[in-house]
Design an enzyme around this catalytic site. Sequence first.
Site, PDB file in Angstrom:
ATOM      1  N   GLY A 223      -2.579   8.318  -4.376  1.00  0.00           N
ATOM      2  CA  GLY A 223      -1.893   9.509  -4.872  1.00  0.00           C
ATOM      3  C   GLY A 223      -0.659   9.864  -4.064  1.00  0.00           C
ATOM      4  N   ASP A 224       0.100  10.788  -4.594  1.00  0.00           N
ATOM      5  CA  ASP A 224       1.233  11.427  -3.914  1.00  0.00           C
ATOM      6  C   ASP A 224       1.498  12.685  -4.743  1.00  0.00           C
ATOM      7  OD1 ASP A 224       3.405  10.756  -1.689  1.00  0.00           O
ATOM      8  OD2 ASP A 224       4.541  11.593  -3.355  1.00  0.00           O
TER       9      ASP A 224
ATOM     10  N   THR B  70      -4.420  13.582   5.115  1.00  0.00           N
ATOM     11  CA  THR B  70      -2.996  13.719   5.452  1.00  0.00           C
ATOM     12  C   THR B  70      -2.748  15.028   6.188  1.00  0.00           C
ATOM     13  OG1 THR B  70      -2.519  12.492   3.432  1.00  0.00           O
ATOM     14  CG2 THR B  70      -0.658  13.541   4.548  1.00  0.00           C
TER      15      THR B  70
ATOM     16  N   ASN C 138      -2.073  19.055  -1.871  1.00  0.00           N
ATOM     17  CA  ASN C 138      -3.084  18.381  -1.048  1.00  0.00           C
ATOM     18  C   ASN C 138      -2.757  18.449   0.447  1.00  0.00           C
ATOM     19  OD1 ASN C 138      -3.670  15.440   0.301  1.00  0.00           O
ATOM     20  ND2 ASN C 138      -5.428  16.226  -0.836  1.00  0.00           N
TER      21      ASN C 138
ATOM     22  N   GLN D 268       7.221   3.840   3.926  1.00  0.00           N
ATOM     23  CA  GLN D 268       5.814   3.436   3.945  1.00  0.00           C
ATOM     24  C   GLN D 268       5.595   2.164   4.767  1.00  0.00           C
ATOM     25  OE1 GLN D 268       3.891   5.541   1.472  1.00  0.00           O
ATOM     26  NE2 GLN D 268       2.251   5.048   2.890  1.00  0.00           N
TER      27      GLN D 268
ATOM     28  N   SER E 215      -6.835   5.839   3.645  1.00  0.00           N
ATOM     29  CA  SER E 215      -6.887   4.936   2.483  1.00  0.00           C
ATOM     30  C   SER E 215      -7.299   3.531   2.927  1.00  0.00           C
ATOM     31  CB  SER E 215      -5.517   4.857   1.793  1.00  0.00           C
ATOM     32  OG  SER E 215      -5.300   5.959   0.947  1.00  0.00           O
TER      33      SER E 215
ATOM     34  N   LYS F 152       5.394   1.698  -3.038  1.00  0.00           N
ATOM     35  CA  LYS F 152       5.342   3.056  -3.599  1.00  0.00           C
ATOM     36  C   LYS F 152       5.641   2.957  -5.087  1.00  0.00           C
ATOM     37  CE  LYS F 152       4.791   7.367  -2.279  1.00  0.00           C
ATOM     38  NZ  LYS F 152       4.118   7.906  -1.093  1.00  0.00           N
TER      39      LYS F 152
ATOM     40  N   LYS G  21       0.849  -1.192   0.000  1.00  0.00           N
ATOM     41  CA  LYS G  21       0.000   0.000   0.000  1.00  0.00           C
ATOM     42  C   LYS G  21       0.875   1.228   0.000  1.00  0.00           C
ATOM     43  CE  LYS G  21      -3.866   2.216   0.192  1.00  0.00           C
ATOM     44  NZ  LYS G  21      -3.386   2.940  -1.031  1.00  0.00           N
TER      45      LYS G  21
ATOM     46  N   LYS H 163       5.412   3.350   8.416  1.00  0.00           N
ATOM     47  CA  LYS H 163       4.262   4.242   8.569  1.00  0.00           C
ATOM     48  C   LYS H 163       2.966   3.413   8.595  1.00  0.00           C
ATOM     49  CE  LYS H 163       4.102   7.543   5.499  1.00  0.00           C
ATOM     50  NZ  LYS H 163       3.802   8.428   4.344  1.00  0.00           N
TER      51      LYS H 163
END
Length: 446
Positions: free
Chosen positions: A165-166, A210, A241, A111, A378, A126, A90, A114
């Site tokens: 997204g990123d 976020t 964002n 990630q 998410s 990622k 993820k 996290k």
Amino acid sequence: MTVSLDATLDAVLRRNPGENEFHQAVKEVFESLELLHSRHPEYAEAAILERIAEPERQIIFRVPWVDDEGKVRVNRGFRIEFNSALGPYKGGLRFHRSVNLGIVKFLGFEQIFKNSLTGLPIGGGKGGSDFDPHGKSEGEIMRFCQSFMTELFRHIGPDTDVPAGDIGVGGREIGYLFGQYKRLANRFDAGTLTGKGLSWGGSLVRTEATGYGAAIFANEMLKAKGLDFEGRSVLVSGSGNVALYSIEKVQQLGGVAITASDSSGYVVDEDGIDLDLLKQIKEVERGRINEYAERRGGKAKFVEGGNVWDVPGEIALPSATQNELDGESAKTLLKNGLIAVAEGANMPSTPEAVDLFQEANIAFGPGKAANAGGVATSALEMQQNAARDSWTFEDTEKRLTDIMVNIHDTCAATAEEYGRPGDYVVGANIAGFQKVADAMLDFGVI
Ligand code: NDP
Ligand code: 2IT
């Protein structure tokens, strides 16, 4: 570090030459794990560190597309499926001209820990591309996304790998990516991507998550010191964002967010950012940050090419990109009375900056803890998709808040347990790592 941790780190650096950001992320995590390893020799015996620093799978692919002039363009696509010990891979997709293997691997590595800290069943991954969305037409963005997904679709799925997204990938891009996935797979696999539109499987609060989460994390750190946001000036970098919704939550918590930036410079608005205007320029018109100052009737100043960390403020929420806040900036901020930093972006502070913040004993929330609200929401979107359900804004925001408070408390308690009270870096790294490492021990050598 101990001899064995040092040797392991050396081996990782040698095996991945030139991947500077990946080296930086691995080094920071390894340094935090010394105490854990002395108490738990079973991790070294099972070579968990060697295994955790090596992605389970790395996918690199060609992305050809045709621009508006009819010229064929070629970009490189990446998806690093880093670790699936706790759940499907993820993590987001980044479209930015700077994207390369080392950047995607640093993001994927962060990630893992996290996602573990969220307490939800998600592994780490990622992806992205060196495609530069700036100045591209709607048609070019769509054709690029379709070509990117034409390869990516065979590698992802609701129980395998779930991108989102990123930088450079927001709701519009997720729409094009999901449309192409659905067409190729011939299935409405809602849980294959997150950050979807609300009418086709998206979750309320994912857009805000976020930024809201980073501000909530900052608030928890302040509370732990007997402080709050009320009336304090807050410096935010970026205007995408994460930045926009950090500003929104800061305002709700009583703080005064006075800056925003993009790659052209920053704006300062001492009365507090007019968020409706900033959203209009950035989310609707996709404009540049100088337009904010131009349309603010003389209340705000635009500093072209300037460093947003030169502005005096008490709380900093770096929300643009990696290594945007260096040692010099940290010194300036501390001199100007900084009391807390919560990283909305991934690894925005350089190691020198982190050291300075910690030496000064200010509250410092590292990205893998402070910005985990996005990926956590998410995972809540995945839960809703699996149940073919959708929750209210209030319910989802309450869950996000509980998750952020829990991450804060877990990091604080872990730091305390390992003799480093107030060190959220050590707390996040140890707590995030341990859960993944224990699952890997259970699985045997795979
Ligand atoms: P966006 O694309 O929405 O916004 C990015 C912002 O940062 C823009 O203002 C952009 O300016 C600026 N920026 C990006 N790269 C640079 C650069 N090299 N130099 C200067 N400014 C730059 O991205 P997000 O807000 O989604 O992401 C921001 C950060 O937060 C990233 O580090 C991301 O990894 C992290 N993050 C994002 C999450 C999410 O849910 N979206 C979750 C957790 C972390 P310009 O337009 O001029 O390029
Ligand atoms: O860095 C991140 O955590 C993200 N870009 C969000 C990832 C996600 O899967 O929501």
